[in-house]
Design a protein around this motif. Structure first.
Motif, short mmCIF file in Angstrom:
data_model
loop_
_atom_site.label_atom_id
_atom_site.label_comp_id
_atom_site.label_asym_id
_atom_site.label_seq_id
_atom_site.Cartn_x
_atom_site.Cartn_y
_atom_site.Cartn_z
N HIS A 121 0.88 -1.17 0.00
CA HIS A 121 0.00 0.00 0.00
C HIS A 121 0.91 1.22 0.00
O HIS A 121 1.13 1.88 1.02
N HIS A 122 1.45 1.53 -1.18
CA HIS A 122 2.56 2.47 -1.27
C HIS A 122 2.18 3.90 -0.90
O HIS A 122 3.05 4.71 -0.56
N ARG A 123 0.89 4.23 -0.92
CA ARG A 123 0.52 5.60 -0.57
C ARG A 123 0.79 5.93 0.89
O ARG A 123 0.87 7.10 1.25
N ARG A 124 0.94 4.92 1.74
CA ARG A 124 1.32 5.19 3.13
C ARG A 124 2.72 5.77 3.22
O ARG A 124 3.12 6.29 4.26
N HIS A 125 3.46 5.72 2.11
CA HIS A 125 4.78 6.34 2.05
C HIS A 125 4.72 7.72 1.39
O HIS A 125 5.77 8.37 1.25
N SER A 126 3.53 8.16 1.02
CA SER A 126 3.37 9.42 0.31
C SER A 126 3.56 10.61 1.24
O SER A 126 2.89 10.71 2.28
N MET A 179 -9.93 0.38 -4.80
CA MET A 179 -10.56 0.82 -3.56
C MET A 179 -9.73 0.44 -2.34
O MET A 179 -9.72 1.15 -1.34
N ILE A 180 -9.01 -0.64 -2.45
CA ILE A 180 -8.19 -1.06 -1.31
C ILE A 180 -7.11 -0.03 -0.99
O ILE A 180 -6.74 0.17 0.16
N HIS A 181 -6.61 0.70 -2.02
CA HIS A 181 -5.72 1.84 -1.78
C HIS A 181 -6.44 2.92 -0.99
O HIS A 181 -5.90 3.50 -0.05
N GLU A 182 -7.67 3.21 -1.42
CA GLU A 182 -8.43 4.29 -0.80
C GLU A 182 -8.78 3.96 0.65
O GLU A 182 -8.80 4.84 1.51
N VAL A 183 -9.05 2.68 0.90
CA VAL A 183 -9.32 2.25 2.28
C VAL A 183 -8.11 2.56 3.16
O VAL A 183 -8.25 3.06 4.28
N GLY A 184 -6.91 2.28 2.65
CA GLY A 184 -5.71 2.61 3.40
C GLY A 184 -5.60 4.09 3.69
O GLY A 184 -5.25 4.51 4.80
#
Length: 351
Positions: A121-126, A179-184
């Motif tokens: 879930h790479h957006r947690r590194h954003s 959506m799983i990205h958005e959930v994160g």
């Protein structure tokens, strides 16, 4: 310090991005590609690394320091278990598994083995998401009441063709892939999701999986949310087209993918446009907001994720997105699918 040797399994769209970022990394280098397709052989030749058809062959002949699994969802669990059995740290592309039961099995196995397992879930590194979380936690918005989000875009037909036909069947639709990205993101910004409702439709693409979903969410802190998801509409209101984090996408920097709203203010993300009342006594729709845009430093979260993976391999960091965290994202998306099927509110465990 020598660079860590990272092998990439899967040379599809996201696999190519992992290959690119691993080759650019200051901490790691690409050691091999695992993929039986002729295209992957071409990619390996271009990158100057060996190609293997299976993980077993890679591990037996050219054991890397870490493996990135960018393979179809249905392969994630068994391939991750292979890595765990071999004692090799693994970064699994999201979702962690194609079913919740298989995800649980993998997480339990990883925890029992004390394995170093990360979920992509790479957006947690954003830096954008991290700044949004920081701003929300500062309290300037007041207690969070609601969030509105969207991931609406148009995926071309080639996204589903040839080796990507798995995206047309169960596990390949935008709920699990997008959506799983958005959930994160939502969990990071607002908190744990405890209940969902949803409608889905495949009326436009007419595939076996959904192309559109309308979702409502209840958070543990009492906040409510709505989210619109579609991969078949001409709209820029998605993270990919607003964040400017991936230059493969056209970008619209004046658009937001989220608006997080509290009793004292609201924050657009990723524009980071903040509207708020300085004093509680000023809170009235008759009075103007204070307005400002929070400055950002942008960086590619996929690149930051590879650096983080290297740090975890070396023992210098713990996973930002652990197997259990990835499992919770899957649990919420699984609940969304169930809610759409049954037409009922589905509660989400947060154990």
């Amino acid at each position: 310090m020598p660079k860590l040797r990272i092998a990439i399994a899967g040379a599809g769209l996201i696999g190519l991005r992992h290959i690119e970022e691993t080759q650019r990394s200051q901490s790691a280098r690409l050691s091999a590609i695992v993929d039986p397709s002729p295209k992957a052989t071409e990619v390996a030749g271009k990158e100057g690394v060996p190609i293997y058809k299976t993980l077993d062959a890679l591990i037996a002949k050219d054991r890397p320091d870490g493996i990135v699994l960018a393979t179809p969802n249905s392969m994630h669990v068994e391939q991750s278990l292979q890595c765990i059995a071999a004692g090799i740290p693994v970064l699994i592309e999201k979702p962690i598994a194609h079913t919740l039961a298989e995800g649980k099995r993998l997480v339990e196995s990883a925890e029992h083995a004390n394995a170093r397992l990360l979920v992509g879930h790479h957006r947690r590194h954003s830096p954008i998401l991290n700044k949004a979380v920081e701003t929300i936690r500062s309290g300037i918005l007041g207690p969070i009441v609601a969030v509105v989000g969207s991931a609406v875009f148009y995926k071309p037909a080639s996204y589903y063709d040839g080796p990507n036909e798995w995206r047309t069947v169960a596990g390949g639709g935008p709920i699990l892939l997008n959506m799983i990205h958005e959930v994160g993101n939502l969990r990071a910004m607002v908190g744990e999701i405890v209940a969902v409702q949803a409608f889905t439709s495949n009326a436009t693409r007419k595939l076996a999986v959904e192309d559109t979903a309308a979702i409502t969410l209840r958070f543990e802190n009492g906040a409510l949310g709505t989210f619109l998801l579609s991969d078949t509409v001409a709209s820029p209101k998605s993270w990919e087209q607003t964040s400017q984090e991936n230059t493969d996408y056209a970008t619209y920097p004046d658009e937001d993918a989220y608006v997080v709203m509290g009793t004292d203010g609201s924050l657009g993300v990723p524009t980071m446009r903040l509207k708020y009342y300085e004093k509680k006594e000023d809170r009235s729709w008759y009075k103007p907001f204070k307005e400002k845009t929070i400055p950002l430093e942008r960086a590619d979260p996929l690149a930051l994720q590879i650096e983080h993976f290297a740090a975890v391999i070396r023992g210098d960091a713990t996973p930002i997105v652990s197997g259990r965290d990835g499992l919770q994202n899957l649990r919420v998306t699984d609940a969304i699918v169930e809610a759409a099927k049954t037409g009922k509110v589905v509660n989400v465990d947060t154990d």
